[in-house]
Design a protein around this motif. Structure first.
Motif, PDB file in Angstrom:
ATOM      1  N   LEU A 412      11.611 -34.357 -26.016  1.00 53.09           N
ATOM      2  CA  LEU A 412      12.837 -34.828 -25.369  1.00 53.09           C
ATOM      3  C   LEU A 412      13.974 -35.014 -26.363  1.00 53.09           C
ATOM      4  CD1 LEU A 412      13.842 -35.766 -22.524  1.00 53.09           C
ATOM      5  CD2 LEU A 412      13.273 -38.094 -23.246  1.00 53.09           C
ATOM      6  N   THR A 413      13.650 -35.444 -27.566  1.00 53.63           N
ATOM      7  CA  THR A 413      14.689 -35.749 -28.561  1.00 53.63           C
ATOM      8  C   THR A 413      14.620 -34.848 -29.786  1.00 53.63           C
ATOM      9  OG1 THR A 413      13.233 -37.482 -29.453  1.00 53.63           O
ATOM     10  CG2 THR A 413      14.886 -38.166 -27.841  1.00 53.63           C
ATOM     11  N   SER A 414      13.718 -33.865 -29.782  1.00 54.67           N
ATOM     12  CA  SER A 414      13.590 -32.951 -30.922  1.00 54.67           C
ATOM     13  C   SER A 414      14.438 -31.703 -30.683  1.00 54.67           C
ATOM     14  CB  SER A 414      12.132 -32.544 -31.126  1.00 54.67           C
ATOM     15  OG  SER A 414      11.322 -33.669 -31.361  1.00 54.67           O
ATOM     16  N   PRO A 415      15.245 -31.300 -31.638  1.00 55.95           N
ATOM     17  CA  PRO A 415      16.061 -30.090 -31.450  1.00 55.95           C
ATOM     18  C   PRO A 415      15.175 -28.884 -31.154  1.00 55.95           C
ATOM     19  CG  PRO A 415      16.804 -31.312 -33.384  1.00 55.95           C
ATOM     20  CD  PRO A 415      15.516 -31.950 -32.942  1.00 55.95           C
ATOM     21  N   PRO A 416      15.388 -28.174 -30.058  1.00 53.85           N
ATOM     22  CA  PRO A 416      14.552 -27.011 -29.734  1.00 53.85           C
ATOM     23  C   PRO A 416      14.928 -25.803 -30.570  1.00 53.85           C
ATOM     24  CG  PRO A 416      16.245 -27.312 -28.066  1.00 53.85           C
ATOM     25  CD  PRO A 416      16.369 -28.471 -29.008  1.00 53.85           C
ATOM     26  N   PRO A 417      13.968 -24.931 -30.860  1.00 48.26           N
ATOM     27  CA  PRO A 417      14.262 -23.746 -31.669  1.00 48.26           C
ATOM     28  C   PRO A 417      15.329 -22.841 -31.051  1.00 48.26           C
ATOM     29  CG  PRO A 417      11.889 -24.092 -31.503  1.00 48.26           C
ATOM     30  CD  PRO A 417      12.529 -25.051 -30.552  1.00 48.26           C
ATOM     31  N   ARG A 418      15.482 -22.861 -29.740  1.00 44.50           N
ATOM     32  CA  ARG A 418      16.436 -21.973 -29.079  1.00 44.50           C
ATOM     33  C   ARG A 418      17.890 -22.359 -29.315  1.00 44.50           C
ATOM     34  NH1 ARG A 418      14.623 -20.277 -23.075  1.00 44.50           N
ATOM     35  NH2 ARG A 418      16.201 -18.710 -23.492  1.00 44.50           N
ATOM     36  N   LEU A 419      18.128 -23.484 -29.942  1.00 45.28           N
ATOM     37  CA  LEU A 419      19.515 -23.867 -30.222  1.00 45.28           C
ATOM     38  C   LEU A 419      20.260 -22.747 -30.937  1.00 45.28           C
ATOM     39  CD1 LEU A 419      19.401 -27.597 -31.413  1.00 45.28           C
ATOM     40  CD2 LEU A 419      20.542 -26.691 -29.381  1.00 45.28           C
ATOM     41  N   GLY A 420      19.564 -22.086 -31.843  1.00 45.00           N
ATOM     42  CA  GLY A 420      20.192 -21.007 -32.600  1.00 45.00           C
ATOM     43  C   GLY A 420      20.662 -19.866 -31.720  1.00 45.00           C
ATOM     44  N   ASP A 421      19.945 -19.639 -30.597  1.00 47.09           N
ATOM     45  CA  ASP A 421      20.346 -18.573 -29.671  1.00 47.09           C
ATOM     46  C   ASP A 421      21.735 -18.836 -29.100  1.00 47.09           C
ATOM     47  OD1 ASP A 421      17.861 -17.565 -30.165  1.00 47.09           O
ATOM     48  OD2 ASP A 421      16.998 -18.144 -28.234  1.00 47.09           O
ATOM     49  N   PHE A 422      22.107 -20.110 -29.015  1.00 46.07           N
ATOM     50  CA  PHE A 422      23.402 -20.485 -28.449  1.00 46.07           C
ATOM     51  C   PHE A 422      24.378 -20.942 -29.541  1.00 46.07           C
ATOM     52  CE2 PHE A 422      20.037 -21.286 -25.362  1.00 46.07           C
ATOM     53  CZ  PHE A 422      20.461 -20.496 -24.315  1.00 46.07           C
ATOM     54  N   ARG A 423      24.006 -20.668 -30.785  1.00 53.05           N
ATOM     55  CA  ARG A 423      24.851 -20.965 -31.946  1.00 53.05           C
ATOM     56  C   ARG A 423      25.181 -22.455 -32.051  1.00 53.05           C
ATOM     57  NH1 ARG A 423      29.000 -15.721 -31.847  1.00 53.05           N
ATOM     58  NH2 ARG A 423      27.359 -14.140 -31.990  1.00 53.05           N
ATOM     59  N   HIS A 424      24.181 -23.286 -31.748  1.00 51.96           N
ATOM     60  CA  HIS A 424      24.304 -24.725 -31.924  1.00 51.96           C
ATOM     61  C   HIS A 424      23.407 -25.155 -33.075  1.00 51.96           C
ATOM     62  CE1 HIS A 424      26.809 -25.370 -28.504  1.00 51.96           C
ATOM     63  NE2 HIS A 424      25.889 -25.076 -27.603  1.00 51.96           N
ATOM     64  N   SER A 425      23.867 -26.109 -33.851  1.00 50.83           N
ATOM     65  CA  SER A 425      23.066 -26.634 -34.954  1.00 50.83           C
ATOM     66  C   SER A 425      22.295 -27.865 -34.505  1.00 50.83           C
ATOM     67  CB  SER A 425      23.970 -27.004 -36.130  1.00 50.83           C
ATOM     68  OG  SER A 425      24.822 -28.091 -35.762  1.00 50.83           O
ATOM     69  N   ASN A 426      21.322 -28.278 -35.305  1.00 55.04           N
ATOM     70  CA  ASN A 426      20.587 -29.505 -35.021  1.00 55.04           C
ATOM     71  C   ASN A 426      21.519 -30.712 -35.016  1.00 55.04           C
ATOM     72  OD1 ASN A 426      18.362 -27.892 -34.969  1.00 55.04           O
ATOM     73  ND2 ASN A 426      17.361 -28.771 -36.768  1.00 55.04           N
ATOM     74  N   ASP A 427      22.520 -30.682 -35.892  1.00 56.75           N
ATOM     75  CA  ASP A 427      23.477 -31.794 -35.953  1.00 56.75           C
ATOM     76  C   ASP A 427      24.247 -31.935 -34.640  1.00 56.75           C
ATOM     77  OD1 ASP A 427      22.717 -32.400 -38.506  1.00 56.75           O
ATOM     78  OD2 ASP A 427      24.377 -31.335 -39.476  1.00 56.75           O
ATOM     79  N   VAL A 428      24.631 -30.799 -34.066  1.00 51.31           N
ATOM     80  CA  VAL A 428      25.352 -30.822 -32.792  1.00 51.31           C
ATOM     81  C   VAL A 428      24.463 -31.426 -31.704  1.00 51.31           C
ATOM     82  CG1 VAL A 428      26.289 -29.368 -30.939  1.00 51.31           C
ATOM     83  CG2 VAL A 428      26.895 -28.915 -33.328  1.00 51.31           C
ATOM     84  N   PHE A 429      23.189 -31.025 -31.686  1.00 45.94           N
ATOM     85  CA  PHE A 429      22.241 -31.542 -30.702  1.00 45.94           C
ATOM     86  C   PHE A 429      22.073 -33.055 -30.846  1.00 45.94           C
ATOM     87  CE2 PHE A 429      17.897 -32.754 -29.577  1.00 45.94           C
ATOM     88  CZ  PHE A 429      17.771 -32.224 -28.297  1.00 45.94           C
ATOM     89  N   GLU A 430      21.876 -33.507 -32.060  1.00 49.70           N
ATOM     90  CA  GLU A 430      21.642 -34.932 -32.296  1.00 49.70           C
ATOM     91  C   GLU A 430      22.882 -35.763 -31.982  1.00 49.70           C
ATOM     92  OE1 GLU A 430      20.337 -34.812 -36.305  1.00 49.70           O
ATOM     93  OE2 GLU A 430      18.336 -34.030 -35.795  1.00 49.70           O
ATOM     94  N   LYS A 431      24.057 -35.225 -32.302  1.00 53.85           N
ATOM     95  CA  LYS A 431      25.296 -35.928 -31.975  1.00 53.85           C
ATOM     96  C   LYS A 431      25.484 -36.013 -30.466  1.00 53.85           C
ATOM     97  CE  LYS A 431      29.357 -37.792 -32.556  1.00 53.85           C
ATOM     98  NZ  LYS A 431      29.485 -39.224 -32.946  1.00 53.85           N
ATOM     99  N   ASP A 432      25.161 -34.922 -29.764  1.00 50.44           N
ATOM    100  CA  ASP A 432      25.273 -34.897 -28.309  1.00 50.44           C
ATOM    101  C   ASP A 432      24.345 -35.942 -27.685  1.00 50.44           C
ATOM    102  OD1 ASP A 432      26.552 -33.349 -26.074  1.00 50.44           O
ATOM    103  OD2 ASP A 432      24.470 -33.067 -25.488  1.00 50.44           O
ATOM    104  N   MET A 433      23.138 -36.065 -28.216  1.00 49.44           N
ATOM    105  CA  MET A 433      22.197 -37.081 -27.737  1.00 49.44           C
ATOM    106  C   MET A 433      22.767 -38.486 -27.927  1.00 49.44           C
ATOM    107  SD  MET A 433      19.209 -35.959 -26.509  1.00 49.44           S
ATOM    108  CE  MET A 433      18.141 -37.345 -26.883  1.00 49.44           C
ATOM    109  N   GLU A 434      23.346 -38.719 -29.094  1.00 44.85           N
ATOM    110  CA  GLU A 434      23.905 -40.035 -29.404  1.00 44.85           C
ATOM    111  C   GLU A 434      25.068 -40.385 -28.478  1.00 44.85           C
ATOM    112  OE1 GLU A 434      26.350 -42.104 -33.101  1.00 44.85           O
ATOM    113  OE2 GLU A 434      25.042 -40.395 -33.516  1.00 44.85           O
ATOM    114  N   VAL A 435      25.950 -39.418 -28.254  1.00 47.10           N
ATOM    115  CA  VAL A 435      27.119 -39.640 -27.401  1.00 47.10           C
ATOM    116  C   VAL A 435      26.683 -39.972 -25.975  1.00 47.10           C
ATOM    117  CG1 VAL A 435      29.051 -38.464 -26.273  1.00 47.10           C
ATOM    118  CG2 VAL A 435      28.759 -38.304 -28.750  1.00 47.10           C
ATOM    119  N   TRP A 436      25.744 -39.188 -25.444  1.00 50.37           N
ATOM    120  CA  TRP A 436      25.346 -39.407 -24.062  1.00 50.37           C
ATOM    121  C   TRP A 436      24.517 -40.675 -23.888  1.00 50.37           C
ATOM    122  CZ3 TRP A 436      27.551 -37.917 -19.915  1.00 50.37           C
ATOM    123  CH2 TRP A 436      28.327 -36.762 -19.926  1.00 50.37           C
ATOM    124  N   GLN A 437      23.838 -41.103 -24.920  1.00 51.12           N
ATOM    125  CA  GLN A 437      23.148 -42.387 -24.832  1.00 51.12           C
ATOM    126  C   GLN A 437      24.154 -43.520 -24.647  1.00 51.12           C
ATOM    127  OE1 GLN A 437      19.515 -42.862 -24.946  1.00 51.12           O
ATOM    128  NE2 GLN A 437      20.433 -44.618 -23.914  1.00 51.12           N
TER     129      GLN A 437
END
Length: 601
Positions: A412-437
């Motif tokens: 649920l909170t681990s960056p998925p490997p497919r992020l790269g397919d959409f040109r998103h970094s792990n940092d973007v994912f983690e920041k998005d999680m923080e914002v929505w929390q």
């Protein structure tokens, strides 16, 4: 004598003519009462209805018969008519009457008549869908898994038709669900444990230590299989068409089980590739061999590397000539697809997909089905035709020898490997999680005076993005909601905005983040969106709008007509908000048409 008859004939003819005219008018009136507001006449027969709120003694309000404006205290309030009671279960893009009226030429052999066919704008119902007579607030989860109010879905034919299979039973004012199915009469829980045992999963639990989390149940019936999977920390999307077993998906949604109206026909399922760890078909009556195995290849597309297909059907165990023929042909097909039998017992066989592309590369040249073209996008799903080809894995999946996803709940909170397919970094994912929390915490502070721990069950995030809104609900007292969360987009493609494939009164909460601003840029109608949101929202359900201040002002004009009331308004906080962004929370009131009251009485 003859003169007397001649003198009386004009009066007799006049009387006769009047009687005939009265009889004809009477027949036309009766016919119009029965058929005048039929679903065949799109948008042309919207009646005036009085409406009132349940439990409140007040004068009946009258809904105008057309879109217009009323002025109150100097503010222009928009008005929206109410649909005929006959349309209390209307699904605009899955309405058979539309097919009949417009005489669409569809191929029934490939299930085109069960696919989406949306009305043109001039044929849409621009009106509010009324609840059925006697409608009650749905029973809360987890009790709703086992029983619902009969008045909310007044269809009991499946209880008779499937009585020997224990799909459902009528119990006074309620409909009960014993947990049976066509191939698991003794209960879905025992059937699920048996599947886990076949695969040698620890403690006979199908989630396999969190490795199996997402399941697609094809031809799901009333979704008892998916309902019983939830206790194993597995979320199943139950899929079935609006076919001869009408309302099966409606029962699933009323129970609080994730479900979607759809069919394996000519177009791809609305899920990207590699979405599910397991697909399931129990007597789903699908011809998997048709059109060069195209339907089985569609399951292959949505299954993850190493994913399973559990198939319970006579072909897996029967010995008559036809079943043996089908089994032989199906075995040959899945072998060419590089699937292998993981387990086979009695009526059930479970196949498993390969982890890498190695098997595909080692096949004899010319083997069918072929691999899909290199320019084929396996994640393009909206209105995309299926193709009878194998979707190979990405280079990342091939190297990882699997999906690379963490087990649930760490996933649920681990960056998925497919992020790269959409040109998103792990940092973007983690920041998005923080914002929505932060945003969800704020939402629940605003909602807290109105909700309890069991208030919300079915939730739609209408603009899911990375899914962080859904993930942020994990720490709330609506944990039961996170288990059935259905975060799907309102369908916006190529400038068209169409109704969602679900029944009226499906969701307890709709979350609309910048959705109104987005559709404005696409040229879609904000009024159409409001009417569609009202259609799929349950009475007493909530809408959270996070958008521009002008959007809130727009919605405010329609609040009275929609029978919505404001719960809270607050400045948007958290993340890169613009100065004029606000959070607006509304609740849908309970109302009935005057005809509903007459039917109840």
């Amino acid at each position: 004598m003859s003169r007397g008859r001649a003198d009386g004939s004009p009066k007799k003819r006049l009387v006769t003519s009047v009687l005939v005219l009265v009889a004809i008018c009477g027949l036309l009136y009766l016919y119009s009462k029965r058929n005048g507001s039929s679903a065949l006449e799109y948008g042309s027969k919207i009646r005036k209805f009085g409406s009132t709120y349940l439990g409140v003694d007040e004068d009946v309000e009258e809904s105008p018969s057309r879109l217009g404006e009323d002025e109150e205290d100097g503010i222009i309030l928009k008005s929206i008519p109410v649909c005929d009671d006959r349309h209390s279960e209307l699904i605009p893009c899955l309405d058979r009457n539309l097919i009949y009226e417009t005489r669409l030429k569809l191929d029934l052999s490939v299930m085109e008549h069960y696919e989406r066919h949306c009305p043109l704008p001039e044929r849409r119902y621009n009106c509010l869908i009324p609840p059925p007579p006697g409608y009650k607030i749905p029973i809360k989860w987890p009790k709703s898994r086992d029983e619902v109010w009969k008045a909310n879905i007044p269809h009991t034919h499946l209880a008779t038709e499937k009585s020997d299979q224990k799909w459902m039973v009528v119990k006074g004012e309620k409909i009960g669900f014993p947990g049976g199915g066509t191939h698991f009469h003794y209960g879905a829980d025992k059937y699920i444990a048996s599947m886990a045992n076949m695969l040698n999963f620890p403690k006979n639990i199908l989630n396999n230590g969190g490795k199996v989390r997402t399941v697609l149940d094809v031809g799901c019936g009333v979704a008892s299989f998916g309902g019983y999977l939830l206790s194993s920390d597995i979320i199943a999307m139950s899929l079935a068409p609006n076919d001869v077993h009408q309302n099966q998906i409606q029962f699933a949604l009323e129970r609080g089980i994730p479900a979607y109206l759809g069919v394996l026909g000519t177009k791809r399922l609305p899920y990207p590739s590699r979405s599910f760890e397991l697909a399931h078909c129990s007597r789903c009556r699908i011809d998997w061999l048709q059109r060069d195995g195209i339907l089985l290849l569609e399951l292959d597309r949505v299954l993850r590397p190493g994913g399973y297909f559990a198939y319970s059907s006579p072909e897996a165990y029967a010995q008559d000539e036809e079943d043996l023929r089908i089994w032989k042909a199906m075995s040959e097909l899945v072998e060419r697809m590089c699937w292998k039998i993981a387990a086979k017992r009695n009526q059930t066989v479970i196949w498993v997909k390969p982890l890498t592309n190695d098997c595909y590369m080692e096949r004899v040249p010319g083997t069918q089905p072929s691999l899909c073209r290199s320019d084929d996008d396996p994640d393009a799903v909206w209105n995309v035709k299926m193709e009878a080809c194998i979707t190979p894995y990405s280079d990342q999946n091939h190297r990882a020898k699997g999906s690379g996803l963490a087990p649930w709940p760490a996933r649920l909170t681990s960056p998925p490997p497919r992020l790269g397919d959409f040109r998103h970094s792990n940092d973007v994912f983690e920041k998005d999680m923080e914002v929505w929390q932060q945003r969800v915490d704020s939402y629940w502070n605003l909602l807290s005076p109105k909700i309890n721990s069991d208030t919300l069950r079915n939730v739609m995030d209408m603009k899911a993005n990375l899914g962080s809104f859904a993930a942020a609900l994990k720490n709330k007292d609506v944990w039961l909601c996170i288990k059935t969360l259905i975060y799907l987009h309102w369908l916006q493609t190529c400038g068209r905005c169409e109704a969602f494939s679900t029944y009226p009164r499906t969701y307890d909460l709709l979350h609309a983040w910048t959705l109104f601003s987005d559709i404005e840029r696409k040229g879609c109608s904000g009024v159409d969106l409001l009417i569609e949101m009202d259609r799929i929202l349950r009475p007493k359900g909530f809408v959270i709008v996070r958008d521009k201040r002008k959007v809130v002002e727009f919605i405010n004009k329609y609040m009275k007509a929609l029978h919505w009331e404001a719960v809270a308004t607050a400045d948007a906080e958290g993340g890169s908000e613009q100065d004029d962004d606000v959070v607006f929370i509304v609740q849908k009131k309970i109302w009935r048409t005057s005809e509903s009251f007459r039917n109840v009485e």
